[in-house]
Design an enzyme around this catalytic site. Structure first.
Site, PDB file in Angstrom:
ATOM      1  N   ASN A  10      45.439  47.969  43.470  1.00 25.22           N
ATOM      2  CA  ASN A  10      43.976  48.011  43.366  1.00 25.22           C
ATOM      3  C   ASN A  10      43.452  48.081  44.799  1.00 25.22           C
ATOM      4  OD1 ASN A  10      41.269  47.696  42.872  1.00 25.22           O
ATOM      5  ND2 ASN A  10      41.430  45.691  41.903  1.00 25.22           N
ATOM      6  N   LYS A  17      44.957  44.949  46.734  1.00 25.65           N
ATOM      7  CA  LYS A  17      45.695  43.996  45.905  1.00 25.65           C
ATOM      8  C   LYS A  17      46.903  44.713  45.321  1.00 25.65           C
ATOM      9  CE  LYS A  17      41.765  41.276  44.223  1.00 25.65           C
ATOM     10  NZ  LYS A  17      40.959  40.980  43.020  1.00 25.65           N
ATOM     11  N   ASP A 147      38.569  52.198  35.045  1.00 18.89           N
ATOM     12  CA  ASP A 147      37.707  51.141  34.500  1.00 18.89           C
ATOM     13  C   ASP A 147      36.723  51.665  33.462  1.00 18.89           C
ATOM     14  OD1 ASP A 147      38.612  48.907  35.799  1.00 18.89           O
ATOM     15  OD2 ASP A 147      36.676  48.390  36.653  1.00 18.89           O
ATOM     16  N   HIS A 207      33.198  39.418  29.626  1.00 19.77           N
ATOM     17  CA  HIS A 207      33.990  39.265  30.852  1.00 19.77           C
ATOM     18  C   HIS A 207      33.086  38.651  31.921  1.00 19.77           C
ATOM     19  CE1 HIS A 207      37.157  40.660  33.821  1.00 19.77           C
ATOM     20  NE2 HIS A 207      36.140  40.354  34.609  1.00 19.77           N
ATOM     21  N   ASP A 281      29.372  31.265  43.865  1.00 19.04           N
ATOM     22  CA  ASP A 281      30.506  30.751  43.100  1.00 19.04           C
ATOM     23  C   ASP A 281      30.031  29.836  41.972  1.00 19.04           C
ATOM     24  OD1 ASP A 281      32.745  28.657  42.556  1.00 19.04           O
ATOM     25  OD2 ASP A 281      33.765  30.287  43.597  1.00 19.04           O
ATOM     26  N   ILE A 330      35.296  33.014  35.151  1.00 18.84           N
ATOM     27  CA  ILE A 330      34.336  32.039  34.617  1.00 18.84           C
ATOM     28  C   ILE A 330      34.547  31.870  33.117  1.00 18.84           C
ATOM     29  CG2 ILE A 330      31.881  31.559  34.230  1.00 18.84           C
ATOM     30  CD1 ILE A 330      31.296  33.214  36.786  1.00 18.84           C
ATOM     31  N   GLU A 385      44.668  42.693  33.373  1.00 18.68           N
ATOM     32  CA  GLU A 385      44.461  44.124  33.602  1.00 18.68           C
ATOM     33  C   GLU A 385      45.708  44.789  34.179  1.00 18.68           C
ATOM     34  OE1 GLU A 385      40.030  44.658  35.058  1.00 18.68           O
ATOM     35  OE2 GLU A 385      40.778  42.673  35.565  1.00 18.68           O
TER      36      GLU A 385
END
Length: 397
Positions: A10, A17, A147, A207, A281, A330, A385
Site C-alpha cells: 500500500n 506499508k 478501493d 467502517h 484520535d 474505531i 484488507e
C-alpha cells in the site's frame, strides 16, 4: 510449491506499508512500514515473530524503490522469497474502468496514472509503488486491487450527482465510494458467521477509522456508500469534514481564503480534530470527554449522530437487513462509540448485548446487539484488507 505467499503493498506519497500474507489463511508472516519518504529521517520498520526492527533509509532520494529493495533482501534472508507467488497492490481509485482486481501490465499502469486527477494524493503514489515493485520483482506477477471496485455495482440513482449531466460525461463527476475492499471482506465474513449465502444477505457495513464510511450491501453487492467523488464526503472523520454545504467553500474564498487553505482545512483540520479543537484520535476524544472537555463531548456526539443517520438512511435501498457490521480501528475497538450509535438507532429496536459488546474488541468478532423488530443483529467483524488483496491476486494466477 509448499506455500502461496503474496507481498501486499500500500504505497502512499511519503510512506509504504507492506505485508507478506499467506493467501490461504490470511496470516501476516511479516508486516512493515516505510515512512518519512522524501525527508532525511526516512526509515523502514518491520515486525516479524513479535519483534520490531527499524532501519534508516540512507539514500538521498527514490525512497520507495529503496524500501522495496530492502523488502527483497528481507524476503531472501527470512526464506520467504521462493514462496512468493505474486505482489498485490492496494490502489485507491479505479474510476469506472476497473470493476475488479486486474493483473498489471504497462496499459493498466498507464490507466492508473491517468486516473490521478480523481485521486491526486493516492494514485500517483500507487503507481510509484507498482513501478518500484516491478523493478524489484521482475519475474513475479503484479495485481491491482481497487478501493472503488466493490462499489461499481451501485445503481445510477445512487451514484449520480444532482448536477449537470455534462459534468459527469466530461469529467466523470459521480459517487465512486472507497473502503470497498474492507466492506467486501466484512460482508463475506458476516454472512459466514450468520450461516447465510452472501447472495441472499443484506448488510449495512460501517467502517470507522481515521477515515470512515458506511456501505449498504444488498444480496452481497454494494448499492450505496457514503464517500463520494473523493474520500472527503460522507461521515465526519479524524481530520476530514465529511458532508458539507458546498456554499461554504465560496463563502470562505470570498473572505480571502485560498483554495488550498480551504481544502487543507476540510481534509486535515476538520472532523474530530476540528470540532474538538484537541485531537483527531477517537481514544483521545473519549479520554478528554471523561475529563469534562466540552469540545471532545461535542465531537463525540456529532460523530455518533451522523453515523446513525447514515445507517438509518441506508435501510432505504435494502429489502431486508441481516446485520449492521462495525469494522475499522474505531468500529472494532470502541465500545462507547458503538454503544452511542446503537442508542441513536432506538426506533430500529436494537438492544445491546453488554457482554457481547465488551467481548467483541481487540481483534475478536461477535454479535453485540439484536433487533427483534428487524430480525437483525449488530456485530463486529475485524477487517482484513490485505487478505482480500492476497486472495484476489492468487485467484487470477
Amino acid at each position: 510449491m509448499s506455500n502461496s505467499y503474496v507481498l501486499v503493498i500500500n504505497s502512499g506519497s511519503s510512506s509504504l506499508k507492506f505485508a507478506v500474507i499467506d493467501s490461504q489463511t490470511g496470516e501476516a508472516l511479516i508486516s512493515g512500514l516505510g515512512e518519512c519518504f522524501g525527508m532525511p529521517e526516512a526509515v523502514i520498520s518491520w515486525k516479524y515473530q513479535g519483534e520490531k526492527t527499524e532501519e534508516a533509509i540512507t539514500a538521498a532520494d527514490h525512497h520507495h524503490q529503496h524500501a522495496i529493495n530492502r523488502i527483497v533482501g528481507l524476503m531472501e534472508s527470512l526464506g520467504f522469497a521462493q514462496d512468493l507467488v505474486a505482489v498485490g497492490h492496494r490502489i485507491v481509485h479505479g474510476g469506472e474502468k476497473f470493476t475488479s482486481t486486474v493483473r498489471i501490465d504497462e496499459e493498466v499502469l498507464a490507466e492508473i496514472e491517468s486516473l490521478s486527477d480523481l485521486a491526486p494524493l493516492h494514485n500517483p503514489a500507487g503507481a510509484i509503488g507498482i513501478q518500484a515493485a516491478m523493478a524489484a520483482f521482475p519475474s513475479l506477477p503484479q495485481f491491482a486491487v481497487f478501493d472503488t471496485a466493490f462499489h461499481q455495482t451501485m445503481p445510477k440513482k445512487a451514484f449520480t450527482g444532482a448536477i449537470s449531466h455534462e459534468l459527469y460525461k466530461q469529467y466523470g463527476i459521480r459517487r465512486y465510494g472507497f473502503h470497498g475492499t474492507s466492506h467486501y471482506y466484512v460482508s463475506r465474513e458476516a454472512a459466514k458467521m450468520l450461516n447465510k449465502p452472501i447472495e441472499q444477505a443484506s448488510f449495512i457495513s460501517v467502517h470507522l477509522g481515521n477515515g470512515a464510511s458506511v456501505c449498504a450491501i444488498s444480496n452481497g453487492q454494494s448499492v450505496d456508500t457514503s464517500m463520494g467523488f473523493t474520500p472527503l464526503a460522507g461521515l465526519m472523520m479524524g481530520t476530514r469534514s465529511g458532508d458539507l454545504d458546498p456554499g461554504i467553500i465560496e463563502f470562505l474564498m470570498k473572505k480571502g481564503w485560498s483554495q488550498e487553505k480551504v481544502f487543507e482545512t476540510l481534509n486535515k483540520k476538520s472532523g474530530f480534530l476540528g470540532v474538538s479543537g484537541l485531537t483527531s484520535d477517537a481514544r483521545g476524544i473519549l479520554e478528554a470527554m471523561e475529563n469534562g472537555h466540552e469540545g471532545a463531548k461535542l465531537a463525540f456526539e456529532v460523530f455518533t449522530y451522523r453515523v446513525a443517520k447514515y445507517i438509518g438512511s441506508y435501510l432505504i435501498p435494502l429489502d431486508h437487513l441481516d446485520a449492521i457490521i462495525f469494522t475499522g480501528g474505531i468500529g472494532e475497538n470502541s465500545l462507547p462509540i458503538r454503544r452511542e450509535i446503537l442508542g441513536n438507532l432506538k426506533l430500529l429496536g436494537f438492544v445491546e448485548d453488554e457482554k457481547g459488546n465488551e467481548a467483541a474488541r481487540f481483534g475478536k468478532a461477535g454479535i453485540i446487539a439484536k433487533s427483534e423488530l428487524l430480525n437483525a443483529v449488530a456485530m463486529v467483524i475485524p477487517t482484513n484488507e490485505e487478505f482480500v488483496i492476497a486472495q484476489q491476486s492468487v485467484e487470477l494466477l
